[in-house]
Scaffold this motif. Structure first.
Motif, PDB file in Angstrom:
ATOM      1  N   VAL A 102      37.102  39.631  37.201  1.00  0.00           N
ATOM      2  CA  VAL A 102      36.248  38.516  37.637  1.00  0.00           C
ATOM      3  C   VAL A 102      36.106  38.507  39.150  1.00  0.00           C
ATOM      4  O   VAL A 102      35.023  38.274  39.700  1.00  0.00           O
ATOM      5  N   GLN A 103      37.195  38.774  39.873  1.00  0.00           N
ATOM      6  CA  GLN A 103      37.164  38.785  41.333  1.00  0.00           C
ATOM      7  C   GLN A 103      36.190  39.830  41.872  1.00  0.00           C
ATOM      8  O   GLN A 103      35.585  39.637  42.928  1.00  0.00           O
ATOM      9  N   LYS A 104      36.045  40.946  41.187  1.00  0.00           N
ATOM     10  CA  LYS A 104      35.214  42.052  41.652  1.00  0.00           C
ATOM     11  C   LYS A 104      33.770  41.966  41.163  1.00  0.00           C
ATOM     12  O   LYS A 104      32.936  42.786  41.559  1.00  0.00           O
ATOM     13  N   ARG A 133      41.701  28.821  29.953  1.00  0.00           N
ATOM     14  CA  ARG A 133      40.853  27.881  30.696  1.00  0.00           C
ATOM     15  C   ARG A 133      40.844  28.178  32.195  1.00  0.00           C
ATOM     16  O   ARG A 133      39.839  27.985  32.883  1.00  0.00           O
ATOM     17  N   LYS A 134      41.982  28.653  32.723  1.00  0.00           N
ATOM     18  CA  LYS A 134      42.040  28.937  34.154  1.00  0.00           C
ATOM     19  C   LYS A 134      41.089  30.067  34.533  1.00  0.00           C
ATOM     20  O   LYS A 134      40.448  30.027  35.580  1.00  0.00           O
ATOM     21  N   ILE A 135      40.997  31.102  33.662  1.00  0.00           N
ATOM     22  CA  ILE A 135      40.076  32.209  33.918  1.00  0.00           C
ATOM     23  C   ILE A 135      38.641  31.713  33.868  1.00  0.00           C
ATOM     24  O   ILE A 135      37.798  32.085  34.707  1.00  0.00           O
ATOM     25  N   LEU A 136      38.333  30.849  32.891  1.00  0.00           N
ATOM     26  CA  LEU A 136      36.977  30.301  32.776  1.00  0.00           C
ATOM     27  C   LEU A 136      36.604  29.499  34.013  1.00  0.00           C
ATOM     28  O   LEU A 136      35.520  29.675  34.582  1.00  0.00           O
ATOM     29  N   ASP A 137      37.506  28.601  34.422  1.00  0.00           N
ATOM     30  CA  ASP A 137      37.224  27.771  35.600  1.00  0.00           C
ATOM     31  C   ASP A 137      37.084  28.641  36.848  1.00  0.00           C
ATOM     32  O   ASP A 137      36.218  28.399  37.699  1.00  0.00           O
ATOM     33  N   PHE A 138      37.929  29.654  36.958  1.00  0.00           N
ATOM     34  CA  PHE A 138      37.879  30.551  38.109  1.00  0.00           C
ATOM     35  C   PHE A 138      36.551  31.290  38.182  1.00  0.00           C
ATOM     36  O   PHE A 138      35.940  31.411  39.248  1.00  0.00           O
ATOM     37  N   SER A 139      36.061  31.775  37.030  1.00  0.00           N
ATOM     38  CA  SER A 139      34.793  32.513  37.010  1.00  0.00           C
ATOM     39  C   SER A 139      33.608  31.604  37.300  1.00  0.00           C
ATOM     40  O   SER A 139      32.668  31.996  37.996  1.00  0.00           O
ATOM     41  N   GLU A 140      33.646  30.382  36.772  1.00  0.00           N
ATOM     42  CA  GLU A 140      32.511  29.470  36.946  1.00  0.00           C
ATOM     43  C   GLU A 140      32.456  28.865  38.344  1.00  0.00           C
ATOM     44  O   GLU A 140      31.388  28.429  38.789  1.00  0.00           O
ATOM     45  N   ASN A 141      33.574  28.841  39.055  1.00  0.00           N
ATOM     46  CA  ASN A 141      33.615  28.228  40.386  1.00  0.00           C
ATOM     47  C   ASN A 141      33.411  29.215  41.531  1.00  0.00           C
ATOM     48  O   ASN A 141      33.386  28.826  42.688  1.00  0.00           O
ATOM     49  N   PRO A 169      49.665  40.116  31.025  1.00  0.00           N
ATOM     50  CA  PRO A 169      48.993  41.266  31.657  1.00  0.00           C
ATOM     51  C   PRO A 169      47.485  41.283  31.430  1.00  0.00           C
ATOM     52  O   PRO A 169      46.725  41.647  32.331  1.00  0.00           O
ATOM     53  N   TYR A 170      47.054  40.862  30.235  1.00  0.00           N
ATOM     54  CA  TYR A 170      45.617  40.817  29.958  1.00  0.00           C
ATOM     55  C   TYR A 170      44.926  39.783  30.836  1.00  0.00           C
ATOM     56  O   TYR A 170      43.830  40.013  31.349  1.00  0.00           O
ATOM     57  N   ARG A 171      45.570  38.639  31.041  1.00  0.00           N
ATOM     58  CA  ARG A 171      44.972  37.613  31.900  1.00  0.00           C
ATOM     59  C   ARG A 171      44.908  38.073  33.354  1.00  0.00           C
ATOM     60  O   ARG A 171      43.954  37.760  34.070  1.00  0.00           O
ATOM     61  N   MET A 172      45.917  38.820  33.767  1.00  0.00           N
ATOM     62  CA  MET A 172      45.903  39.378  35.122  1.00  0.00           C
ATOM     63  C   MET A 172      44.725  40.334  35.286  1.00  0.00           C
ATOM     64  O   MET A 172      44.036  40.331  36.313  1.00  0.00           O
ATOM     65  N   ASP A 194      29.931  33.406  44.746  1.00  0.00           N
ATOM     66  CA  ASP A 194      29.229  34.675  44.897  1.00  0.00           C
ATOM     67  C   ASP A 194      29.115  35.439  43.578  1.00  0.00           C
ATOM     68  O   ASP A 194      28.827  36.632  43.565  1.00  0.00           O
ATOM     69  N   THR A 195      29.343  34.746  42.457  1.00  0.00           N
ATOM     70  CA  THR A 195      29.234  35.370  41.141  1.00  0.00           C
ATOM     71  C   THR A 195      28.254  34.579  40.286  1.00  0.00           C
ATOM     72  O   THR A 195      28.375  33.356  40.160  1.00  0.00           O
ATOM     73  N   GLU A 196      27.293  35.281  39.693  1.00  0.00           N
ATOM     74  CA  GLU A 196      26.334  34.640  38.791  1.00  0.00           C
ATOM     75  C   GLU A 196      26.826  34.780  37.358  1.00  0.00           C
ATOM     76  O   GLU A 196      27.056  35.887  36.871  1.00  0.00           O
ATOM     77  N   VAL A 197      26.995  33.649  36.687  1.00  0.00           N
ATOM     78  CA  VAL A 197      27.480  33.637  35.304  1.00  0.00           C
ATOM     79  C   VAL A 197      26.291  33.463  34.367  1.00  0.00           C
ATOM     80  O   VAL A 197      25.525  32.507  34.485  1.00  0.00           O
TER      81      VAL A 197
END
Length: 396
Positions: free
Chosen positions: A119-121, A138-146, A110-113, A149-152
């Motif tokens: 991250v999507q918003k 790692r999936k959340i990290l890759d998703f955020s970095e890829n 649930p926390y990862r969800m 339209d999001t600046e990390v």
């Protein structure tokens, strides 16, 4: 409107994270006309994020909005102002996400969800991640970095990343073997096969090895903090108005949160509040009362001989206060509203608590704050949809 969120470890491994995080938050505010900061209460890193956003809101109240994303249980705690929960008067909006935990075997799902939803918003993500510690998905990290339209914005330290690599040698041989396999791109199953163990056992070995790294980083952080002298926060209290159940409950919630999250050790309280029922919250039956040093600040000059003035003031305020401070400011001899004492309280504080309906001169005092630091003003009487029990929305 921009949306800024945070992605980081539960713990903090750098003594100077507060300053780098504040610089990142301030830069996001500078670049945008309005910013919604989305925060989810999750560990020590959250406390630093919340502090940085509170300071930004103090400087730009019309630009910054504090939005809390919480579970149902956390939402209930905030509504009931339970001890240690985030005070409702310190946030602008709350969103509750509903997830049935019993349908998942892994409690982290649930926390990862929730992380993925945030991250999507997000337009901006302020990231504090050391990948080699392997405690972030790692999936959340890759998703955020890829996301294009999001600046990390990273607030990690290159020096700490170097220290992590150097300290890999502190691991036992088996842990080093698994770590190097995973770091080289192997899966848990592939790394375990080289040792003849299963996937779950391999995960345990990796976790144990990374725990050794984290302990080493924590010792390094503590030494750095000791060298820097540590950060001791002070809280100021003035203009609380009449004692009522709601105001005393709100004050209790804020004090509980500040002492637990930011280890507030000193409290400066205006003379009028020091002689009111609000002192029960500070020096009553709560366990932290013996750890917090409370100083009454007064501009009421006692009618006695000069060499006995200090003793007279101590008799008047101590107990319940631990000390008393007399301030007499030139040009304020006819100060019937206690502005001299209030100004001194604000000058010495990092957080200032007041009741908006009672603080007639709150804005004047806010503008009079010393420019060398930012004082966070908290109106314990703040009324909004949060305190009325109406969540801003829900995440299913």
């Amino acid at each position: 409107m921009a949306v800024c969120s945070f992605l980081g470890h539960w713990s903090v491994y750098d003594a100077d994270i507060e300053y780098r995080l504040q610089a990142a938050v301030d830069e996001v505010v500078r670049q945008n006309e309005s910013v919604d900061f989305w925060l989810h209460p999750w560990g020590e890193f959250f406390n630093y994020c919340f502090l940085a956003v509170l300071r930004a809101k103090t400087r730009s109240p019309q630009t910054v909005k504090i939005c809390l994303i919480v579970s149902e249980s956390q939402y209930t705690d905030i509504m009931q102002q339970k001890s240690g929960s985030i005070p409702a008067c310190m946030i602008d909006e709350i969103t509750m996400y509903r997830v049935e935990h019993t349908q998942y075997r892994d409690w982290m799902i649930p926390y990862r969800m929730l992380q993925r939803f945030i991250v999507q918003k997000s337009t901006y993500i302020i990231k504090y991640i050391y990948k080699k510690l392997y405690d972030t998905d790692r999936k959340i990290l890759d998703f955020s970095e890829n996301r294009q339209d999001t600046e990390v914005i990273s607030v990690s330290s290159e020096e700490t990343e170097r220290i992590i690599i150097e300290h890999i040698g502190l691991m036992p041989e088996q842990e080093q073997h698994v770590f190097q396999k995973i770091d080289g791109g192997c899966t848990l199953k592939e790394a375990g096969a080289s040792l003849g163990v299963g996937k779950e056992r391999t995960r345990q070995i990796l976790h144990h090895g990374c725990a050794i790294l984290k302990k080493s980083l924590e010792r390094r952080r503590n030494r750095a903090r000791a060298t820097l002298g540590g950060q001791e926060y002070a809280c100021g209290i003035f203009a609380l108005g009449r004692e009522s159940y709601s105001s005393m409950r709100s004050l209790q919630c804020v004090i509980d949160f500040l002492t637990s999250a930011y280890q507030v050790k000193k409290v400066y309280i205006d003379q009028r509040c020091a002689e009111s029922g609000f002192m029960m919250i500070l020096k009553g039956w709560y366990p932290f009362s013996s750890k917090v040093h409370v100083t009454a600040v007064t501009d009421a000059e006692p009618f006695s001989e000069a060499d006995r003035e200090e003793d007279i003031l101590r008799i008047r305020f101590c107990p319940p206060c631990d000390a008393v401070r007399y301030v007499g400011w030139p040009g304020m001899e006819n100060d019937t509203d206690g502005l001299a004492a209030i100004a001194d309280v604000i000058e010495r504080s990092d957080f200032c608590l007041f009741h908006g309906s009672a603080a007639r001169f709150a804005e004047e005092q806010r503008r009079a704050v010393c420019q060398k630091k930012t004082v966070i003003f908290v109106d314990i009487g703040k009324k909004n949809s949060i305190q009325e029990g109406k969540p801003a929305g829900g995440i299913e």
